[in-house]
Design a protein around this motif. Structure first.
Motif, PDB file in Angstrom:
ATOM      1  N   VAL A   1      -0.811 -10.024  -1.879  1.00  0.00           N
ATOM      2  CA  VAL A   1      -0.250  -9.053  -2.645  1.00  0.00           C
ATOM      3  C   VAL A   1       1.029  -9.737  -3.504  1.00  0.00           C
ATOM      4  N   PRO A   2       1.141  -9.592  -4.469  1.00  0.00           N
ATOM      5  CA  PRO A   2       2.516 -10.174  -5.270  1.00  0.00           C
ATOM      6  C   PRO A   2       3.540  -9.577  -4.724  1.00  0.00           C
ATOM      7  N   GLU A   3       4.797 -10.416  -4.588  1.00  0.00           N
ATOM      8  CA  GLU A   3       6.090 -10.139  -4.160  1.00  0.00           C
ATOM      9  C   GLU A   3       6.591  -8.858  -5.258  1.00  0.00           C
ATOM     10  N   ASP A   4       6.399  -9.070  -6.292  1.00  0.00           N
ATOM     11  CA  ASP A   4       6.804  -8.176  -7.325  1.00  0.00           C
ATOM     12  C   ASP A   4       5.923  -7.008  -7.624  1.00  0.00           C
ATOM     13  N   VAL A   5       6.477  -5.810  -7.720  1.00  0.00           N
ATOM     14  CA  VAL A   5       5.602  -4.483  -8.068  1.00  0.00           C
ATOM     15  C   VAL A   5       5.369  -4.587  -9.703  1.00  0.00           C
ATOM     16  N   ALA A   6       4.140  -4.280 -10.126  1.00  0.00           N
ATOM     17  CA  ALA A   6       4.035  -4.311 -11.403  1.00  0.00           C
ATOM     18  C   ALA A   6       4.359  -2.855 -12.010  1.00  0.00           C
ATOM     19  N   ASP A   7       4.511  -2.902 -13.006  1.00  0.00           N
ATOM     20  CA  ASP A   7       5.077  -1.566 -13.765  1.00  0.00           C
ATOM     21  C   ASP A   7       4.304  -0.534 -13.534  1.00  0.00           C
ATOM     22  N   GLU A   8       2.617  -0.901 -13.553  1.00  0.00           N
ATOM     23  CA  GLU A   8       1.646   0.248 -13.519  1.00  0.00           C
ATOM     24  C   GLU A   8       1.694   0.558 -12.181  1.00  0.00           C
ATOM     25  N   GLU A   9       2.309   0.033 -10.961  1.00  0.00           N
ATOM     26  CA  GLU A   9       2.289   0.443  -9.726  1.00  0.00           C
ATOM     27  C   GLU A   9       3.506   1.371  -9.399  1.00  0.00           C
ATOM     28  N   SER A  10       4.439   1.299 -10.264  1.00  0.00           N
ATOM     29  CA  SER A  10       5.717   1.787  -9.910  1.00  0.00           C
ATOM     30  C   SER A  10       5.631   3.467  -9.415  1.00  0.00           C
ATOM     31  N   ALA A  11       4.691   4.155  -9.875  1.00  0.00           N
ATOM     32  CA  ALA A  11       4.749   5.404  -9.649  1.00  0.00           C
ATOM     33  C   ALA A  11       4.413   5.451  -8.078  1.00  0.00           C
ATOM     34  N   TYR A  12       3.407   5.392  -7.469  1.00  0.00           N
ATOM     35  CA  TYR A  12       2.916   5.424  -6.188  1.00  0.00           C
ATOM     36  C   TYR A  12       4.039   4.767  -5.308  1.00  0.00           C
ATOM     37  N   VAL A  13       4.429   3.581  -5.629  1.00  0.00           N
ATOM     38  CA  VAL A  13       5.517   2.804  -4.817  1.00  0.00           C
ATOM     39  C   VAL A  13       6.457   3.443  -4.623  1.00  0.00           C
ATOM     40  N   THR A  14       7.047   4.134  -5.713  1.00  0.00           N
ATOM     41  CA  THR A  14       8.560   4.711  -5.683  1.00  0.00           C
ATOM     42  C   THR A  14       8.246   5.935  -4.765  1.00  0.00           C
ATOM     43  N   GLN A  15       6.986   6.552  -4.629  1.00  0.00           N
ATOM     44  CA  GLN A  15       6.972   7.626  -3.918  1.00  0.00           C
ATOM     45  C   GLN A  15       6.971   7.132  -2.333  1.00  0.00           C
ATOM     46  N   LEU A  16       6.265   6.039  -2.104  1.00  0.00           N
ATOM     47  CA  LEU A  16       6.089   5.584  -0.801  1.00  0.00           C
ATOM     48  C   LEU A  16       7.439   5.283  -0.425  1.00  0.00           C
ATOM     49  N   VAL A  17       8.324   4.680  -1.134  1.00  0.00           N
ATOM     50  CA  VAL A  17       9.711   4.189  -0.726  1.00  0.00           C
ATOM     51  C   VAL A  17      10.361   5.655  -0.276  1.00  0.00           C
ATOM     52  N   ALA A  18      10.136   6.695  -0.943  1.00  0.00           N
ATOM     53  CA  ALA A  18      10.767   8.195  -0.387  1.00  0.00           C
ATOM     54  C   ALA A  18      10.225   8.292   0.804  1.00  0.00           C
ATOM     55  N   VAL A  19       8.876   8.151   1.110  1.00  0.00           N
ATOM     56  CA  VAL A  19       8.210   8.672   2.155  1.00  0.00           C
ATOM     57  C   VAL A  19       8.689   7.979   3.279  1.00  0.00           C
ATOM     58  N   PHE A  20       8.858   6.525   3.223  1.00  0.00           N
ATOM     59  CA  PHE A  20       9.330   5.772   4.412  1.00  0.00           C
ATOM     60  C   PHE A  20      10.999   5.989   4.547  1.00  0.00           C
ATOM     61  N   ALA A  21      11.693   6.402   3.770  1.00  0.00           N
ATOM     62  CA  ALA A  21      13.147   6.677   3.868  1.00  0.00           C
ATOM     63  C   ALA A  21      13.056   7.793   4.476  1.00  0.00           C
ATOM     64  N   ALA A  22      12.471   8.737   4.316  1.00  0.00           N
ATOM     65  CA  ALA A  22      12.482  10.062   5.224  1.00  0.00           C
ATOM     66  C   ALA A  22      12.134  10.031   6.453  1.00  0.00           C
ATOM     67  N   ALA A  23      11.060   9.164   6.686  1.00  0.00           N
ATOM     68  CA  ALA A  23      10.376   8.736   8.039  1.00  0.00           C
ATOM     69  C   ALA A  23      11.692   8.156   8.825  1.00  0.00           C
ATOM     70  N   SER A  24      12.009   7.169   8.256  1.00  0.00           N
ATOM     71  CA  SER A  24      13.218   6.134   8.944  1.00  0.00           C
ATOM     72  C   SER A  24      14.544   6.617   9.303  1.00  0.00           C
ATOM     73  N   GLY A  25      14.768   7.533   8.372  1.00  0.00           N
ATOM     74  CA  GLY A  25      16.241   8.233   8.271  1.00  0.00           C
ATOM     75  C   GLY A  25      17.222   6.864   7.336  1.00  0.00           C
ATOM     76  N   ALA A  26      16.457   5.930   7.149  1.00  0.00           N
ATOM     77  CA  ALA A  26      17.454   5.009   6.343  1.00  0.00           C
ATOM     78  C   ALA A  26      17.427   5.327   4.823  1.00  0.00           C
ATOM     79  N   ALA A  27      18.401   4.730   4.208  1.00  0.00           N
ATOM     80  CA  ALA A  27      18.531   5.179   2.743  1.00  0.00           C
ATOM     81  C   ALA A  27      17.708   4.205   1.857  1.00  0.00           C
ATOM     82  N   PHE A  28      16.560   3.866   2.314  1.00  0.00           N
ATOM     83  CA  PHE A  28      15.966   3.121   1.476  1.00  0.00           C
ATOM     84  C   PHE A  28      16.083   3.571  -0.250  1.00  0.00           C
ATOM     85  N   ALA A  29      16.283   2.635  -1.039  1.00  0.00           N
ATOM     86  CA  ALA A  29      16.269   3.001  -2.544  1.00  0.00           C
ATOM     87  C   ALA A  29      15.269   2.140  -3.401  1.00  0.00           C
TER      88      ALA A  29
END
Length: 337
Positions: free
Chosen positions: A198-226
């Motif tokens: 898995v590449p370290e950097d997120v490709a532009d075409e992956e950004s939509a679902y990865v951004t959504q996952l960041v929000a999901v994990f932020a809500a689950a953890s209570g941390a302010a992942f951005a």
């Protein structure tokens, strides 16, 4: 273990081989505007024909002569089949083909192979052997070599005569897709994607679902992942978001691997079967915490039943099915947040 396509071709009957070529021609819409498989009683040296223009036999066309002999194509069959084309063209049945392909899974005997590899020798080869192999074999009545036929033979561009063995036939564009469609052979394994791939950097075409996952994990953890990097650095959620990308990338690799070997509909069916399996649960969990919905959908997706050859041969991994769900999120069809 995947079947050997070469061996599958060698096991076909004469009629099955001709049918395979006809179905393959139908797949080549970019090359042929039409095709024909003349009946055996009226083939006049044509097993399958591909037309390059609407002018059909008045325009450019390719002739496919299928010789699925247990032995390699012999001298008699080679001369007789070429003789038929020149004889019936001289009778006005059609123009001469601009390409003539002998489809011979078992190749040809040495003498025939030699002249095909040296096209300048074919005209003399046919003329010199006409009486032996054409005179009484083309029709029920004798077919003598006339001056007109001799002239046509000597004028023909024999560099357009080709020999396709089984190993060459399977490499033709779209041929594997036709084989798998007709014979239901095991398509084999697709490449797997490891976490380390898995590449370290997120490709532009992956950004939509990865951004959504960041929000999901932020809500689950209570941390302010951005950002993705902030989630990766978290001991609990970091491996989960990297694994989500691994599954997404494995689905991509799966589709790339099979796109030249299988009908597109069979590959697309994987996504549709996964979607049908998970979509009701997805909606039912609409008011649940996003992390709970994500994990439940991943579990349900991994057990999705896949139709078609890929399902029958169990070639769709749980990761590919789960990766399909991340694809749905990426294109807005089933967003995670």
């Amino acid at each position: 273990m995947a079947f050997n396509e070469d061996r599958q071709i060698l096991n076909l009957s004469d009629s099955e081989l001709e049918d395979l070529i006809k179905k393959w021609l139908a797949k080549l819409a970019d090359t042929y505007v039409g095709f024909e498989r003349p009946t055996a009683s009226a083939d006049m040296g044509r097993d399958a024909v591909g037309f390059l223009s609407a002018r059909r036999y008045d325009g450019n066309w390719h002739n496919y002569q299928c010789k699925h002999l247990k032995a390699p194509l012999g001298k008699a069959e080679f001369v007789t089949e070429l003789g038929k084309i020149f004889y019936y063209a001289d009778k006005g049945e059609f123009t001469l083909p601009t390409k003539y392909i002998f489809v011979c899974p078992n190749s040809a005997v040495r003498d025939v192979k030699k002249v095909i590899d040296r096209p300048s020798l074919i005209a003399d080869f046919v003329v010199d052997n006409w009486d032996a192999y054409c005179l009484n074999r083309i029709s029920t009545t004798p077919c003598p070599l006339t001056p007109a036929i001799t002239t046509a033979i000597r004028a023909y561009a024999f560099e357009n005569v080709e020999l396709w063995k089984a190993s060459e036939l399977v490499e033709k564009p779209q041929m594997r897709a036709v084989l798998h469609e007709l014979l239901d052979i095991d398509p084999g394994e697709a490449p797997r994607v490891r976490v380390a791939d898995v590449p370290e950097d997120v490709a532009d075409e992956e950004s939509a679902y990865v951004t959504q996952l960041v929000a999901v994990f932020a809500a689950a953890s209570g941390a302010a992942f951005a950002t993705y990097s902030e989630v990766v650095a978290n001991a609990t959620y970091g491996p989960q978001i990297v694994n989500a990308r691994r599954r997404y990338l494995e689905r991509q690799a799966f589709r790339r691997h099979f796109r030249d070997n299988l009908p597109a509909s069979q590959i697309d069916n994987v996504d549709e079967d996964v979607h049908e399996t998970v979509i009701d649960r997805y909606h039912a969990l609409g008011t649940a915490p996003p992390y709970e919905r994500l994990t439940q959908i991943m579990e349900v997706a991994s057990f999705a039943q896949i139709t078609g050859a890929l399902g029958r041969h169990n070639r769709v991994t749980p990761s590919v099915k789960q990766g399909a769900c991340h694809h749905f999120a990426n294109v807005g069809r089933m967003p995670w947040a």
